[in-house]
Design a protein around this motif. Structure first.
Motif, PDB file in Angstrom:
ATOM      1  N   PRO A 169      32.734  -5.045 -27.299  1.00 51.99           N
ATOM      2  CA  PRO A 169      32.545  -4.649 -28.698  1.00 51.99           C
ATOM      3  C   PRO A 169      33.818  -4.040 -29.284  1.00 51.99           C
ATOM      4  O   PRO A 169      34.638  -3.470 -28.558  1.00 51.99           O
ATOM      5  CB  PRO A 169      31.429  -3.597 -28.616  1.00 51.99           C
TER       6      PRO A 169
ATOM      7  N   LEU B  63      35.504  -1.228 -30.679  1.00 60.35           N
ATOM      8  CA  LEU B  63      35.131   0.183 -30.581  1.00 60.35           C
ATOM      9  C   LEU B  63      36.211   1.157 -31.033  1.00 60.35           C
ATOM     10  O   LEU B  63      35.917   2.203 -31.579  1.00 60.35           O
ATOM     11  CB  LEU B  63      34.800   0.532 -29.128  1.00 60.35           C
ATOM     12  N   GLU B  64      37.458   0.833 -30.733  1.00 59.61           N
ATOM     13  CA  GLU B  64      38.481   1.867 -30.967  1.00 59.61           C
ATOM     14  C   GLU B  64      39.834   1.261 -31.283  1.00 59.61           C
ATOM     15  O   GLU B  64      39.995   0.047 -31.273  1.00 59.61           O
ATOM     16  CB  GLU B  64      38.593   2.782 -29.739  1.00 59.61           C
TER      17      GLU B  64
ATOM     18  N   ALA C 192      39.510  -1.296 -34.509  1.00 56.76           N
ATOM     19  CA  ALA C 192      38.230  -0.809 -35.016  1.00 56.76           C
ATOM     20  C   ALA C 192      38.416   0.056 -36.257  1.00 56.76           C
ATOM     21  O   ALA C 192      37.696  -0.104 -37.245  1.00 56.76           O
ATOM     22  CB  ALA C 192      37.516  -0.005 -33.933  1.00 56.76           C
TER      23      ALA C 192
ATOM     24  N   LEU D 160      25.297  -5.115 -23.869  1.00 55.52           N
ATOM     25  CA  LEU D 160      26.757  -4.988 -23.815  1.00 55.52           C
ATOM     26  C   LEU D 160      27.209  -3.628 -24.350  1.00 55.52           C
ATOM     27  O   LEU D 160      28.121  -3.007 -23.803  1.00 55.52           O
ATOM     28  CB  LEU D 160      27.416  -6.116 -24.608  1.00 55.52           C
ATOM     29  N   LEU D 161      26.559  -3.176 -25.408  1.00 54.22           N
ATOM     30  CA  LEU D 161      26.918  -1.864 -25.963  1.00 54.22           C
ATOM     31  C   LEU D 161      26.551  -0.740 -25.002  1.00 54.22           C
ATOM     32  O   LEU D 161      27.284   0.233 -24.858  1.00 54.22           O
ATOM     33  CB  LEU D 161      26.217  -1.646 -27.305  1.00 54.22           C
TER      34      LEU D 161
ATOM     35  N   ALA E   9      29.289  -0.620 -22.589  1.00 53.66           N
ATOM     36  CA  ALA E   9      30.572  -0.158 -23.144  1.00 53.66           C
ATOM     37  C   ALA E   9      30.532   1.331 -23.485  1.00 53.66           C
ATOM     38  O   ALA E   9      31.530   2.030 -23.329  1.00 53.66           O
ATOM     39  CB  ALA E   9      30.918  -0.968 -24.387  1.00 53.66           C
ATOM     40  N   LEU E  10      29.379   1.817 -23.958  1.00 55.60           N
ATOM     41  CA  LEU E  10      29.306   3.215 -24.408  1.00 55.60           C
ATOM     42  C   LEU E  10      28.898   4.186 -23.310  1.00 55.60           C
ATOM     43  O   LEU E  10      29.112   5.391 -23.437  1.00 55.60           O
ATOM     44  CB  LEU E  10      28.323   3.335 -25.582  1.00 55.60           C
TER      45      LEU E  10
ATOM     46  N   ILE F  11      35.299   9.048 -32.412  1.00 55.09           N
ATOM     47  CA  ILE F  11      36.019   7.952 -33.072  1.00 55.09           C
ATOM     48  C   ILE F  11      35.308   6.622 -32.824  1.00 55.09           C
ATOM     49  O   ILE F  11      35.151   5.797 -33.720  1.00 55.09           O
ATOM     50  CB  ILE F  11      37.482   7.916 -32.595  1.00 55.09           C
ATOM     51  N   ARG F  12      34.879   6.415 -31.576  1.00 55.11           N
ATOM     52  CA  ARG F  12      34.181   5.173 -31.246  1.00 55.11           C
ATOM     53  C   ARG F  12      32.892   5.027 -32.053  1.00 55.11           C
ATOM     54  O   ARG F  12      32.618   3.983 -32.634  1.00 55.11           O
ATOM     55  CB  ARG F  12      33.813   5.153 -29.762  1.00 55.11           C
ATOM     56  N   LEU F  13      32.111   6.101 -32.076  1.00 54.10           N
ATOM     57  CA  LEU F  13      30.806   6.020 -32.727  1.00 54.10           C
ATOM     58  C   LEU F  13      30.938   5.917 -34.239  1.00 54.10           C
ATOM     59  O   LEU F  13      30.204   5.183 -34.882  1.00 54.10           O
ATOM     60  CB  LEU F  13      29.951   7.234 -32.361  1.00 54.10           C
TER      61      LEU F  13
ATOM     62  N   THR G 151      33.165   4.473 -36.100  1.00 52.04           N
ATOM     63  CA  THR G 151      33.460   3.125 -36.551  1.00 52.04           C
ATOM     64  C   THR G 151      32.316   2.170 -36.246  1.00 52.04           C
ATOM     65  O   THR G 151      31.960   1.336 -37.061  1.00 52.04           O
ATOM     66  CB  THR G 151      34.758   2.648 -35.882  1.00 52.04           C
ATOM     67  N   LEU G 152      31.754   2.342 -35.058  1.00 48.58           N
ATOM     68  CA  LEU G 152      30.701   1.419 -34.635  1.00 48.58           C
ATOM     69  C   LEU G 152      29.448   1.563 -35.500  1.00 48.58           C
ATOM     70  O   LEU G 152      28.764   0.589 -35.784  1.00 48.58           O
ATOM     71  CB  LEU G 152      30.368   1.700 -33.163  1.00 48.58           C
TER      72      LEU G 152
END
Lengths: 465, 153
Positions: A130, A132-133, A137, B44-45, B48-49, B83-85, B87-88
């Motif tokens: 995905p 993500l960063e 992103a 998949l998420l 990844a998370l 930062i990841r969350l 944007t996601l």
């Protein structure tokens, strides 16, 4: 990823079909490039797609209908170009592979095939990761999401674009985000996996473009080794799997260099290919401005070297009309930013209220040595790239006559100026170093690497008259 | 003679083999990764998370009409998570309430949109005093929502 095979075929196939139509209209038949031709078609197709989507989001037209509308345009371009493609003739292309011994031909073909397989595997792998960063992103995909959410460049999109709690850099070019929006159009919504498909597909295109160029300028065994060195760099790997714009920049630069070498070899199609490549890298990233400035400065210096073409370098004047193509894409970004009052954070001094030149003068004494040291350690003498850069340096020192070769002198100067310019950008950055260096300089410097290997490859060949 | 004839070819092939180091293992790794591409976005998420998936799953159902806030510490892991969350999760808008040094009182206006939730008195904790607490979640997360017009705690 939510896309099925049919949607994937449409997402990737329509730009390619449109690109083939554009190449036909530009009188660039398959015979003038062979390997690189498909890459050119992809480059041309993405530019047309980007233009179409830009108009679409400006008009705030329904995004769900974009694939259908672009499909019609792509098919019309292809159908109208097909006749021209058959009618276009091109002088036979010089190719070192055809003249090489059998073992060299096989080494070359096996290497190109394996590298293409590796590139395709990177595209496939990216569909399981995905977004993500990183810049991917936080700037490019997020901007595509804003476009999707607001249905185009609407008042809501503009308001969110300047909300620094959400996103930075409203002045960045739209190309990358539009290509990600293309995926959303096919997926019917925001898709963190499909977003980067059109961009990472530039990986295989880069190898086709690079292999096509190397097949003309160097022995196949030299070309194969240099291709492998480039393909296996860790930075190449990450650039090929994520939707940073560096891959787009590198592809545009290779196509532009191909065009330039064709111009110097007095091949008619050179200016058109050069225009295509320049348009691509100029719309991909703001660094394009640095690359084009370095290329123009390199051309100027080369023209005024002893024995240089001087002002004859500007001939034929009609060919310069092709400069209107990249100028159009520069104007798109500049026009959007001027209209909405956006400016680049590095050049406008948004952070400290000082412009780039003022910061350069102020920070030059303190920062030049550490920035140079960083570039030396992490870019030019890095374990993975040192072979190529040291070999280039050795050729420059040991064979200064090489630099006076008619077709090579301008790109060599352009590469030197671009590298120097990059160092100066980090000397003048309003951001703290080494953080700014560590978060971006590797990637941006990598953009120049494919150009460096072509110049090194050409340096191994005797001069042709 | 035969060795001399084939030596250049062998040397170049060996050089290409050395230059292609790592490509074969990467090809395998890519193939394994690509095989998972059809596993579905959720699976998949989740992979990844990792431990942050629960927070993502909770927040992604939040109403995009509101701006959501969550507490965050100033360590590298928290920052990466935020930062990841952030944007996601878009179009769900989430902001972070960052811890401030206890002896630092930010001047009014210094914290942008966060400013209205901060007590500017010296030594005041950086607490979401004006926020309507929407929900508390496990794993140390507290999720807030900015009060809408007319709403009180």
């Amino acid at each position: 990823m939510s896309l099925g095979w049919l949607q994937l075929a449409g997402l990737l196939g329509l730009p390619l079909v449109a690109g083939i139509g554009v190449l036909a209209r530009m009188r660039l038949p398959l015979s003038c490039a062979r390997l690189a031709w498909l890459a050119w078609a992809w480059v041309a197709g993405l530019l047309v797609l980007g233009l179409f989507l830009y108009a679409w989001v400006l008009a705030e037209a329904p995004l769900a209908r974009a694939p259908l509308a672009f499909g019609a345009i792509a098919l019309a371009l292809f159908a109208s170009g097909l006749r021209k493609l058959k009618a276009s003739a091109s002088a036979p292309l010089e190719d070192t592979v055809a003249r090489a011994p059998t073992w060299e031909r096989w080494l070359w073909r096996a290497s190109v095939f394996a590298i293409l397989a590796l590139a395709v595997s990177r595209v496939a792998a990216s569909a399981a990761i995905p977004v993500l960063e990183g810049d991917e992103a936080n700037y490019w995909t997020l901007r595509a999401k804003l476009l999707w959410q607001h249905g185009g460049i609407s008042a809501g999109f503009l308001a969110d674009s300047v909300d620094t709690e959400l996103i930075y850099h409203p002045a960045y070019p739209f190309f990358n985000s539009l290509l990600q929006l293309w995926s959303f159009c096919w997926a019917g919504g925001i898709d963190a996996f499909a977003a980067r498909i059109a961009i990472v597909a530039c990986g295989p295109a880069l190898w086709l473009a690079l292999a096509g160029l190397l097949a003309r300028v160097a022995r196949p065994c030299v070309g194969a080794v240099l291709l492998w060195i480039t393909a296996t760099l860790p930075l190449t790997q990450s650039a090929s799997r994520f939707a940073e714009s560096d891959l787009l920049s590198a592809l545009g630069m290779v196509v532009a260099l191909d065009g330039w070498l064709r111009v110097r070899a007095d091949r008619g199609e050179g200016w058109r290919v050069l225009a295509l490549g320049c348009a691509f890298f100029l719309w991909s990233k703001n660094e394009g401005a640095l690359w084009i400035a370095a290329a123009l400065a390199g051309t100027l210096v080369a023209a005024f070297l002893p024995g240089g073409a001087r002002f004859a370098v500007l001939r034929p004047r009609r060919a310069w009309l092709w400069a209107l193509v990249p100028a159009l894409f520069v104007a798109l970004t500049a026009g959007y930013n001027a209209y909405h009052g956006f400016s680049n954070d590095l050049t406008s001094g948004d952070y400290r209220g000082k412009g780039m030149l003022a910061l350069l003068v102020e920070q030059f004494p303190e920062r030049t040595a550490p920035v140079l040291a960083w570039f030396a350690k992490h870019v030019w003498f890095d374990r993975d790239t040192v072979v190529v850069y040291v070999a280039l340096l050795a050729v420059l020192v040991a064979r200064p006559a090489w630099i006076r070769r008619r077709e090579l002198n301008a790109p060599v100067f352009a590469l030197l100026f671009a590298s120097a310019g990059l160092v100066l950008v980090y000397v003048a950055t309003p951001h703290p170093i080494p953080q700014h260096l560590e978060t971006s300089a590797h990637r941006v410097a990598w953009t120049l690497f494919p150009v460096a290997i072509v110049l090194l490859a050409r340096a191994t060949e005797p001069e042709r008259t | 003679m035969a060795v001399a004839r084939f030596l250049p070819g062998l040397c170049w092939c060996a050089l290409a083999a050395v230059a292609s180091r790592g490509a074969w293992s990467e090809l395998g790794a890519n193939a394994r990764l690509a095989a998972h591409a059809g596993d579905g976005a959720d699976a998949l998420l989740r992979g990844a998370l990792g431990e942050n998936y629960a927070l993502y799953a909770a927040l992604r159902r939040a109403d995009p009409q509101h701006v959501w806030w969550f507490e965050e510490r100033l360590d590298a892991a928290s920052l990466t998570r935020f930062i990841r969350l952030r944007t996601l999760l878009y179009p769900v808008r989430v902001h972070a309430l960052r811890d401030l040094a206890p002896d630092w009182a930010p001047p009014p206006g210094a914290l942008g949109p966060r400013d209205r939730f901060v007590d500017h008195a010296p030594h005041a904790p950086f607490a979401a005093r004006a926020l309507l607490v929407e929900e508390s979640r496990g794993d140390g997360w507290v999720v807030y929502r900015a009060p809408a017009n007319g709403e009180t705690r």
